[in-house]
Design a protein around this motif. Sequence first.
Motif, PDB file in Angstrom:
ATOM      1  N   ARG A 132       0.877  -1.177   0.000  1.00  0.00           N
ATOM      2  CA  ARG A 132       0.000   0.000   0.000  1.00  0.00           C
ATOM      3  C   ARG A 132       0.910   1.221   0.000  1.00  0.00           C
ATOM      4  NH1 ARG A 132      -3.268   2.967   3.956  1.00  0.00           N
ATOM      5  NH2 ARG A 132      -2.217   1.870   5.642  1.00  0.00           N
ATOM      6  N   ASP A 133       0.726   2.066  -1.001  1.00  0.00           N
ATOM      7  CA  ASP A 133       1.586   3.240  -1.180  1.00  0.00           C
ATOM      8  C   ASP A 133       1.114   4.351  -0.238  1.00  0.00           C
ATOM      9  OD1 ASP A 133       3.189   5.262  -2.079  1.00  0.00           O
ATOM     10  OD2 ASP A 133       2.683   5.015  -4.203  1.00  0.00           O
ATOM     11  N   LEU A 134       1.948   4.718   0.722  1.00  0.00           N
ATOM     12  CA  LEU A 134       1.533   5.701   1.726  1.00  0.00           C
ATOM     13  C   LEU A 134       1.836   7.144   1.298  1.00  0.00           C
ATOM     14  CD1 LEU A 134       2.638   3.768   4.937  1.00  0.00           C
ATOM     15  CD2 LEU A 134       0.378   3.833   3.860  1.00  0.00           C
ATOM     16  N   ILE A 135       2.709   7.316   0.312  1.00  0.00           N
ATOM     17  CA  ILE A 135       2.989   8.670  -0.204  1.00  0.00           C
ATOM     18  C   ILE A 135       2.959   8.605  -1.732  1.00  0.00           C
ATOM     19  CG2 ILE A 135       4.504  10.699  -0.072  1.00  0.00           C
ATOM     20  CD1 ILE A 135       5.951   9.457   2.270  1.00  0.00           C
ATOM     21  N   PRO A 136       1.723   8.544  -2.296  1.00  0.00           N
ATOM     22  CA  PRO A 136       1.653   8.387  -3.762  1.00  0.00           C
ATOM     23  C   PRO A 136       2.398   9.476  -4.528  1.00  0.00           C
ATOM     24  CG  PRO A 136      -0.485   7.968  -2.766  1.00  0.00           C
ATOM     25  CD  PRO A 136       0.394   8.504  -1.661  1.00  0.00           C
ATOM     26  N   SER A 137       2.479  10.705  -3.974  1.00  0.00           N
ATOM     27  CA  SER A 137       3.173  11.776  -4.705  1.00  0.00           C
ATOM     28  C   SER A 137       4.685  11.587  -4.673  1.00  0.00           C
ATOM     29  CB  SER A 137       2.841  13.129  -4.068  1.00  0.00           C
ATOM     30  OG  SER A 137       3.552  13.278  -2.851  1.00  0.00           O
ATOM     31  N   ARG A 138       5.163  10.776  -3.734  1.00  0.00           N
ATOM     32  CA  ARG A 138       6.605  10.524  -3.547  1.00  0.00           C
ATOM     33  C   ARG A 138       7.384  11.800  -3.235  1.00  0.00           C
ATOM     34  NH1 ARG A 138       6.906   5.339  -6.223  1.00  0.00           N
ATOM     35  NH2 ARG A 138       5.157   4.334  -5.176  1.00  0.00           N
ATOM     36  N   LEU A 139       6.695  12.899  -2.974  1.00  0.00           N
ATOM     37  CA  LEU A 139       7.315  14.198  -2.656  1.00  0.00           C
ATOM     38  C   LEU A 139       8.392  14.552  -3.690  1.00  0.00           C
ATOM     39  CD1 LEU A 139       7.620  14.034   1.248  1.00  0.00           C
ATOM     40  CD2 LEU A 139       5.637  14.549  -0.158  1.00  0.00           C
ATOM     41  N   GLY A 140       8.023  14.386  -4.958  1.00  0.00           N
ATOM     42  CA  GLY A 140       8.951  14.730  -6.036  1.00  0.00           C
ATOM     43  C   GLY A 140       9.969  13.632  -6.306  1.00  0.00           C
ATOM     44  N   GLY A 141       9.718  12.434  -5.817  1.00  0.00           N
ATOM     45  CA  GLY A 141      10.666  11.332  -6.061  1.00  0.00           C
ATOM     46  C   GLY A 141      11.680  11.164  -4.948  1.00  0.00           C
ATOM     47  N   VAL A 142      11.520  11.931  -3.878  1.00  0.00           N
ATOM     48  CA  VAL A 142      12.519  11.864  -2.804  1.00  0.00           C
ATOM     49  C   VAL A 142      12.236  10.699  -1.851  1.00  0.00           C
ATOM     50  CG1 VAL A 142      13.643  13.136  -0.940  1.00  0.00           C
ATOM     51  CG2 VAL A 142      12.862  14.340  -2.981  1.00  0.00           C
ATOM     52  N   PHE A 143      10.966  10.533  -1.447  1.00  0.00           N
ATOM     53  CA  PHE A 143      10.656   9.528  -0.425  1.00  0.00           C
ATOM     54  C   PHE A 143       9.590   8.548  -0.907  1.00  0.00           C
ATOM     55  CE2 PHE A 143      12.209  13.104   2.123  1.00  0.00           C
ATOM     56  CZ  PHE A 143      13.174  12.444   2.881  1.00  0.00           C
ATOM     57  N   ILE A 144       9.758   7.317  -0.447  1.00  0.00           N
ATOM     58  CA  ILE A 144       8.713   6.315  -0.625  1.00  0.00           C
ATOM     59  C   ILE A 144       8.401   5.736   0.752  1.00  0.00           C
ATOM     60  CG2 ILE A 144      10.405   4.468  -1.157  1.00  0.00           C
ATOM     61  CD1 ILE A 144       8.225   3.294  -3.045  1.00  0.00           C
ATOM     62  N   ALA A 145       7.125   5.525   1.026  1.00  0.00           N
ATOM     63  CA  ALA A 145       6.719   4.859   2.266  1.00  0.00           C
ATOM     64  C   ALA A 145       5.681   3.815   1.887  1.00  0.00           C
ATOM     65  CB  ALA A 145       6.154   5.860   3.268  1.00  0.00           C
ATOM     66  N   SER A 146       5.920   2.591   2.302  1.00  0.00           N
ATOM     67  CA  SER A 146       5.030   1.492   1.918  1.00  0.00           C
ATOM     68  C   SER A 146       4.567   0.738   3.150  1.00  0.00           C
ATOM     69  CB  SER A 146       5.762   0.495   1.011  1.00  0.00           C
ATOM     70  OG  SER A 146       6.363   1.144  -0.073  1.00  0.00           O
ATOM     71  N   HIS A 147       3.291   0.365   3.132  1.00  0.00           N
ATOM     72  CA  HIS A 147       2.735  -0.550   4.115  1.00  0.00           C
ATOM     73  C   HIS A 147       2.731  -1.905   3.422  1.00  0.00           C
ATOM     74  CE1 HIS A 147      -1.019  -1.535   6.822  1.00  0.00           C
ATOM     75  NE2 HIS A 147      -0.020  -2.355   7.023  1.00  0.00           N
ATOM     76  N   ILE A 148       3.503  -2.831   3.941  1.00  0.00           N
ATOM     77  CA  ILE A 148       3.677  -4.127   3.267  1.00  0.00           C
ATOM     78  C   ILE A 148       3.041  -5.217   4.130  1.00  0.00           C
ATOM     79  CG2 ILE A 148       5.358  -5.754   2.314  1.00  0.00           C
ATOM     80  CD1 ILE A 148       7.336  -3.343   2.162  1.00  0.00           C
ATOM     81  N   HIS A 149       2.276  -6.079   3.499  1.00  0.00           N
ATOM     82  CA  HIS A 149       1.541  -7.136   4.202  1.00  0.00           C
ATOM     83  C   HIS A 149       1.853  -8.477   3.548  1.00  0.00           C
ATOM     84  CE1 HIS A 149      -2.643  -9.142   4.895  1.00  0.00           C
ATOM     85  NE2 HIS A 149      -1.790  -9.508   5.835  1.00  0.00           N
ATOM     86  N   ILE A 150       2.296  -9.437   4.354  1.00  0.00           N
ATOM     87  CA  ILE A 150       2.476 -10.802   3.851  1.00  0.00           C
ATOM     88  C   ILE A 150       1.404 -11.661   4.521  1.00  0.00           C
ATOM     89  CG2 ILE A 150       4.010 -12.801   3.731  1.00  0.00           C
ATOM     90  CD1 ILE A 150       6.386 -11.004   3.679  1.00  0.00           C
ATOM     91  N   PRO A 151       0.339 -12.018   3.776  1.00  0.00           N
ATOM     92  CA  PRO A 151      -0.767 -12.766   4.399  1.00  0.00           C
ATOM     93  C   PRO A 151      -0.346 -14.156   4.882  1.00  0.00           C
ATOM     94  CG  PRO A 151      -1.406 -11.869   2.247  1.00  0.00           C
ATOM     95  CD  PRO A 151       0.068 -11.700   2.367  1.00  0.00           C
ATOM     96  N   SER A 152       0.403 -14.874   4.052  1.00  0.00           N
ATOM     97  CA  SER A 152       0.766 -16.253   4.403  1.00  0.00           C
ATOM     98  C   SER A 152       2.244 -16.327   4.726  1.00  0.00           C
ATOM     99  CB  SER A 152       0.459 -17.196   3.238  1.00  0.00           C
ATOM    100  OG  SER A 152      -0.908 -17.118   2.929  1.00  0.00           O
ATOM    101  N   GLY A 153       2.549 -16.747   5.954  1.00  0.00           N
ATOM    102  CA  GLY A 153       3.940 -16.789   6.403  1.00  0.00           C
ATOM    103  C   GLY A 153       4.700 -17.969   5.833  1.00  0.00           C
ATOM    104  N   GLY A 154       5.947 -18.095   6.310  1.00  0.00           N
ATOM    105  CA  GLY A 154       6.829 -19.166   5.846  1.00  0.00           C
ATOM    106  C   GLY A 154       8.106 -18.577   5.299  1.00  0.00           C
ATOM    107  N   PRO A 155       8.932 -19.418   4.652  1.00  0.00           N
ATOM    108  CA  PRO A 155      10.180 -18.913   4.079  1.00  0.00           C
ATOM    109  C   PRO A 155       9.885 -17.840   3.026  1.00  0.00           C
ATOM    110  CG  PRO A 155      10.118 -21.319   4.064  1.00  0.00           C
ATOM    111  CD  PRO A 155       8.745 -20.855   4.443  1.00  0.00           C
TER     112      PRO A 155
END
Length: 362
Positions: A132-155
């Motif tokens: 999930r992209d938390l800063i879609p504008s990326r503030l001009g390409g400087v920053f990215i913030a992502s909410h990452i979810h792994i539903p099924s665990g394991g290796p």
Amino acid sequence: MPNNLLTNSNARIIAEVVVPCRELDQTLSFFVDQLGFRVEMITPADNPNTAIISGYGVRLCLRHGGTGENIVVRLHTSDRKAQTLQAPNGTTIEMINPNVGVELPELCESLVVTPLTSDASWTVGRAGMRYRDLIPSRLGGVFIASHIHIPSGGPVPDYVHYHRIKFQMIYCKSGWVRVVYEDQGEPFVMNAGDCVLQPPEIRHRVLESSDNLEVIEIGAPAEHETFAEHTITLPTPTVQPDRDFSGQRFVRHVAGQTPWLPWRFEGFEARNTGIDLATSGYANAMTIRAKKSAVFAEGEHQNQLMFMFILSGSATLETGNDHETKQLQIGTSVTLPSTLKFKLEVTADDTQFLLVEVGSSN
Ligand SMILES: [Fe+2]
């Protein structure tokens, strides 16, 4: 493919990339006189239509006929500045200096509030990881913030790799993940509230996760390269927790071993991750908690990034002179521009949020 085809350093170079050209003379002269390639072979002598040239670790076969306008040749060099050139046959030459440090584009600040709604857009990446992209504008390409979810665990199907970045941290929101880092000892598990600072180019690998792992990853620049590491294996035999990686140290923050201390606003307590010390003040990250009605207010701030993510509870954000308000629920992130006055009022007991400040806007 047999491995010896890739690794036999004694083998003669036998591979060439064919680059078509209409005017062989002009194209040959461009590569030899302007770029410094050398001629290996030219034929036929009376009226050449083919020339093999070498340079920058690559061999090209310039062959008369057609154009090379769909071809891009990337050349790594440490004594030329990065630039893009066009050869007479239309081929694009990208000159890259890999030794130049990572540069951030110009910051383009804006207020970005990204709620976690039931119809929030998640994109599915490799190995079933949801982003999930938390800063879609990326503030001009400087920053990215992502909410990452792994539903099924394991290796986790990862490999040893590294990134060319100026800043990168991973905060474990829920679940657990087992990771290993260069010169930081045996693999370890990050639990909810833990985080790591990944200094520039540290080799690392994600090994395993629980079901429903959720992490927040913040990085600069927004677009950065991932390089596979083929030589170093992890864990490394040496352990150097104080090793300097381009002015930063690795940080492993364990929430359960870190005390809650009073924060700069009354009614709040903070767990400092240690990222401020490890980056000599370039960045700062902490988990903050408060009871209902605590107020955090600031005028202008001095950072390129001021980012918050609501981990539990809720708050109201009021911004600007017109006092526009927004309700912040669990999973909502906020990016505040440096010139915007704001007031954040906690509206539920046991509210916690992650606060990350990066760079100086001066
Ligand atoms: Fe990575």
